[in-house]
Write an enzyme that holds these catalytic residues in place. Structure first.
Site, PDB file in Angstrom:
ATOM      1  N   GLY B  95       0.828  -1.195   0.000  1.00 19.55           N
ATOM      2  CA  GLY B  95       0.000   0.000   0.000  1.00 19.55           C
ATOM      3  C   GLY B  95       0.858   1.239   0.000  1.00 19.55           C
ATOM      4  O   GLY B  95       2.073   1.178   0.158  1.00 19.55           O
ATOM      5  N   ALA B 100       4.638   7.473   3.053  1.00 19.88           N
ATOM      6  CA  ALA B 100       5.380   6.223   3.080  1.00 19.88           C
ATOM      7  C   ALA B 100       4.734   5.190   2.174  1.00 19.88           C
ATOM      8  O   ALA B 100       3.562   5.274   1.838  1.00 19.88           O
ATOM      9  CB  ALA B 100       5.436   5.684   4.506  1.00 19.88           C
ATOM     10  N   ASP B 209      -5.132   8.597  15.672  1.00 16.48           N
ATOM     11  CA  ASP B 209      -5.577   8.280  14.309  1.00 16.48           C
ATOM     12  C   ASP B 209      -6.182   6.885  14.257  1.00 16.48           C
ATOM     13  O   ASP B 209      -5.828   6.079  13.404  1.00 16.48           O
ATOM     14  CB  ASP B 209      -4.405   8.402  13.327  1.00 16.48           C
ATOM     15  CG  ASP B 209      -4.871   8.401  11.879  1.00 16.48           C
ATOM     16  OD1 ASP B 209      -6.057   8.702  11.650  1.00 16.48           O
ATOM     17  OD2 ASP B 209      -4.067   8.088  10.998  1.00 16.48           O
TER      18      ASP B 209
END
Lengths: 388, 422
Positions: B95, B100, B209
């Site tokens: 992904g 990143a 998050d």
């Protein structure tokens, strides 16, 4: 979780103390600041062993913890016995005694929780004691083994760099944590990497850069930092040094700030703002002295507060006096260690105004910091400690 | 500023430690030229497969390993060290995030699967501060419900975090099992989520998050918190954080209203939303457009707060009650049907987690002792930090309904062959 620090009583109390050295009771310290952190440790341990009735949920949570996890329990017990050892060394009886004493420690516990919350060291009250316990457990590992500097470096060289970092830090209006972290990183780098005089300033700046990335919301610009070094080094060199430092430290940027212990103690004991600023002044001065690297953050903080209190003849408020009553027989470090720190601080205070390294002196002569470094009583700090 | 520039230099000069103006080549000793740069070459993959251990030694019955330790002999490949790029092999891309890219990889040191999070370095700012925070926080976190950081590889162009490889994440798991998860599995996942949160909150760290994509799920059902790029630890001067954190759906009303002094309540709200989502199979508050729509979704369940129900709410920057449709608080079981099918305890816990007043939300430590988890083994509360809850006898994931009807996947209920990203 293994807690090697707590398994060895000497390590916790004073890593450099000889075995046969007698641990004098801290009666004379009872009215000063040296005892508070030990007392807080007691509160925590007390809470674990005999939780106050007002918190049934917490009790339910902790008791099984203790019962199940043998290592955990032994660690707690050991820690508790350490904090409570008196001059006869009969820790087990005292442990039980304290375990049944619910009243006084629970008051201290509440003070502690309130102080932690007030200082923003915890998000919610129920974690305050856990967090404090954790701070106490980790902090002893941040003392270095020896005050040695790499060959070619003198304490004067180091002091000049630290002094300059204090100025840069002040110019950026960064938080105090950033400064303490910077110097801590610098100390560890000087211990683990190959450093040369030619890149010493670059190393210091890289440490400041990393610390600010960890702690600050607003980051400095690389070009700005290079400008501050008179462009002796290029941006590329600074970034390369940053990478080098991070790699050498294995990205481990954790630290227990001595300042946190100082503020915590100060909040609980309700010292006046002047005493606290004076103590912060002393604490910041210890950054300049390599001999102070071997002491634990909590020891430095306690000593700074203790000396400030002596210099200013600080009075405790009646409410906090009862706090000291229970703290009488508890130790943070031996009296000898405490004296050593006080002597270092006293010498630093006498030298503070010297032209090479006067950043801290000037910083704390500002009105916002109550001009503590200009205080006339500081002239007599050496006779106060019996050094003259 | 000008004084500051000269201060150190002059002092050094006076000491006779005059600094030289260094050229680039002179600084090579602080660089890391030892590390090869550029992408990892494909032919390593072949050497990996054909490689065999050949150890020259004389046999001896008393000392069958010839004096070598077991670990030494059975190392995947000798001479490889942690911290170097050559020790890992990229297999496939999993992904891509904002700063990143995540690859599945294999460690050439011990043959373990790993997840490689490759962070692009910004040439202007050096190592991104998010990476510094994530790495330094994860270094101090050792818990079975926190993703494990094995290694850090630092080269000139990129920074790679080597994590343990975890098969899937909660987002994908829910996609594969639509219509809500098995209620027992929901309980296990929520317990682990709260256990992880309780641990990091005790370390003075907020995740900030939380979302299903950041909760990794192993084939056993172990849940691990990942992506600490937005996380940060709390320091003495309580700095206000930017309010631009947390994916909108999992953002609590106080942050939506512009509060910046948020606390553990932030993560607890996210946990509550994820709880509902696991049961329902769809997000609890799926706002689409903006903050106000998101708030409206929340008020539709909790009711529009007033100064009586939430002291201090009117001081929050975005609080404009006239902008919201009047809403009365509703029973959770009437909004989310699945709660009505479960014992009352589940609804009670959801209500305590999804409280509009941040200070009133149940702390994770206390939530773990909620009656909802009463049916789980009491041994779960007493586990040491690093022990997974699946080590307790009898604790295992139930087969999801969907897997019962598709027998081909029954044998590995939680194992998703697909890729994941976080």
């Amino acid at each position: 979780m293994a807690r090697p620090n707590l398994c060895d009583p000497k390590l916790v109390l004073d890593p450099h103390k000889k075995l046969e050295e007698k641990r004098a009771p801290l009666k004379s310290w009872a009215n000063t600041s040296m005892g508070k952190d030990r007392r807080q440790q007691v509160e925590i341990e007390n809470k674990v062993l005999s939780p106050s009735p007002s918190e049934p949920g917490v009790r339910a949570a902790r008791r099984p913890d203790m019962a199940m996890d043998c290592i955990e329990e032994n660690g707690h017990r050991h820690a508790l016995s350490l904090w409570l050892t008196d001059e006869r060394g009969t820790d087990s009886t005292i442990l039980l005694q304290y375990g049944s004493l619910d009243m006084a420690p629970s008051l201290l516990m509440r003070d502690m929780e309130v102080a932690m919350e007030k200082l923003g060291l915890t998000f919610v009250k129920i974690y305050a004691l856990d967090i404090f316990c954790d701070m106490m457990r980790k902090q002893s590992s941040y003392a270095l083994q020896s005050p040695e500097l790499p060959s070619g470096f003198t304490s004067c060289t180091r002091a000049i760099l630290v002094d300059w970092l204090i100025q840069v830090h002040d110019a950026f209006h960064y938080s105090e944590e950033t400064l303490y972290l910077t110097v801590h990183l610098l100390n560890r780098c000087m211990r683990s990497c190959r450093v040369s005089i030619a890149t010493f300033q670059l190393l210091g700046m890289a440490c400041l850069f990393i610390a600010s990335k960890r702690e600050e919301c607003l980051l400095p610009e690389v070009s700005e930092l290079c400008f501050l070094m008179e462009n002796t080094y290029s941006k590329k060199q600074l970034l390369r040094m940053e990478r080098h430092v991070l790699k050498e430290l294995k990205y481990d940027l954790s630290y227990c700030y001595p300042l946190h212990f100082l503020l915590l103690s100060g909040t609980i004991t309700r010292y006046s703002a002047q005493v606290l600023w004076m103590a912060r002044y002393f604490l910041e001065l210890t950054l300049l002295e390599p001999q102070c690297l071997v002491f634990q953050p909590v020891q430095l903080a306690s000593a700074a507060l203790c000396l400030a209190c002596r210099v200013l003849q600080g009075q405790l408020f009646p409410a906090s006096e009862r706090a000291w009553m229970t703290a009488g027989s508890i130790y943070i470090c031996s009296e000898r260690t405490a004296q050593r720190i006080l002597h270092y601080i006293a010498r630093l205070v006498m030298r503070a105004g010297a032209s090479e390294t006067q950043a801290t002196f000037l910083k704390f002569s500002s009105v916002t910091r109550l001009q503590v470094s200009l205080h006339p009583c500081l002239q007599s700090v050496l006779p106060l400690l019996g050094l003259l | 500023m000008q004084n500051l520039r000269h201060a150190a230099t002059e002092a050094f000069n006076r000491l006779g430690l005059k600094q030289r103006h260094l050229g680039y080549e002179e600084l090579d000793d602080v660089g890391d030229s030892a590390f090869p740069s550029g992408p990892i070459q494909p032919q390593w993959f072949h050497t990996l497969q054909v490689r065999r251990l050949r150890v020259q030694r004389t046999r001896s019955n008393s000392d069958p390993l010839g004096g070598k330790s077991f670990e030494q002999e059975f190392q995947w490949r000798t001479g490889l060290k942690f911290g170097t790029a050559t020790s890992y092999l990229n297999l496939e891309k999993l992904g891509e995030g904002s700063y990143a890219t995540v690859y599945k990889g294999i460690s050439r040191i011990n043959g373990h699967l790993v997840a490689l999070k490759v962070i692009r370095m910004k040439t202007e700012e050096g190592v991104p501060f998010t990476a510094i925070r994530e790495a330094s926080l994860l270094k101090g976190l050792k818990h079975s419900n926190i993703v494990l950081l094995h290694d850090i590889i630092h080269t000139r162009e990129s920074l790679t975090f080597v994590f343990e490889y975890v098969q899937t994440d909660l987002g994908q798991y829910m996609v594969q099992h639509p219509g809500g998860l098995h209620s027992y599995n929901v309980k296990l996942f929520l317990f682990q989520l709260l256990r992880g949160l309780s641990y990091i909150h005790r370390q003075r760290i907020l995740h900030r998050d939380l979302k299903p994509q950041n909760l990794l799920i192993s084939y056993l059902g172990e849940l691990k918190l990942a992506d600490f790029g937005l996380a940060r630890s709390k320091s003495v001067p309580s700095q206000s954080y930017s309010s631009e954190v947390v994916t909108l759906w999992y953002r609590p009303p106080d942050v939506l209203l512009g509060a910046t002094d948020y606390s553990t309540g932030l993560d607890i709200w996210g946990a509550g939303c994820i709880f509902i989502e696991m049961l329902q199979g769809s997000p609890a508050f799926p706002g689409v457009a903006d903050i106000f729509e998101q708030l409206q979704k929340i008020w539709a369940v909790l009711g529009v707060p007033t100064e009586e129900t939430w002291p201090g709410v009117s001081e929050l920057p975005n609080y404009k009650p006239e902008w919201f449709l009047p809403c009365e608080p509703r029973m959770f079981r009437n909004v989310w049907k699945r709660l009505g099918q479960l014992p009352y305890k589940a609804e009670d816990l959801a209500q305590k987690l999804l409280h509009s007043v941040p200070q009133d939300r149940l702390p994770a430590q206390e939530a773990l002792q909620h009656e909802y988890f009463g049916s789980l083994s009491p041994a779960l509360l007493q586990l040491p930090d690093t022990v997974s809850i699946f080590k307790v006898p009898g604790v295992r994931l139930e087969t999801e309904i969907r897997d019962i009807f598709s027998p081909g996947r029954k044998s590995r209920p939680a194992l998703a062959p697909l890729t994941k990203c976080w």
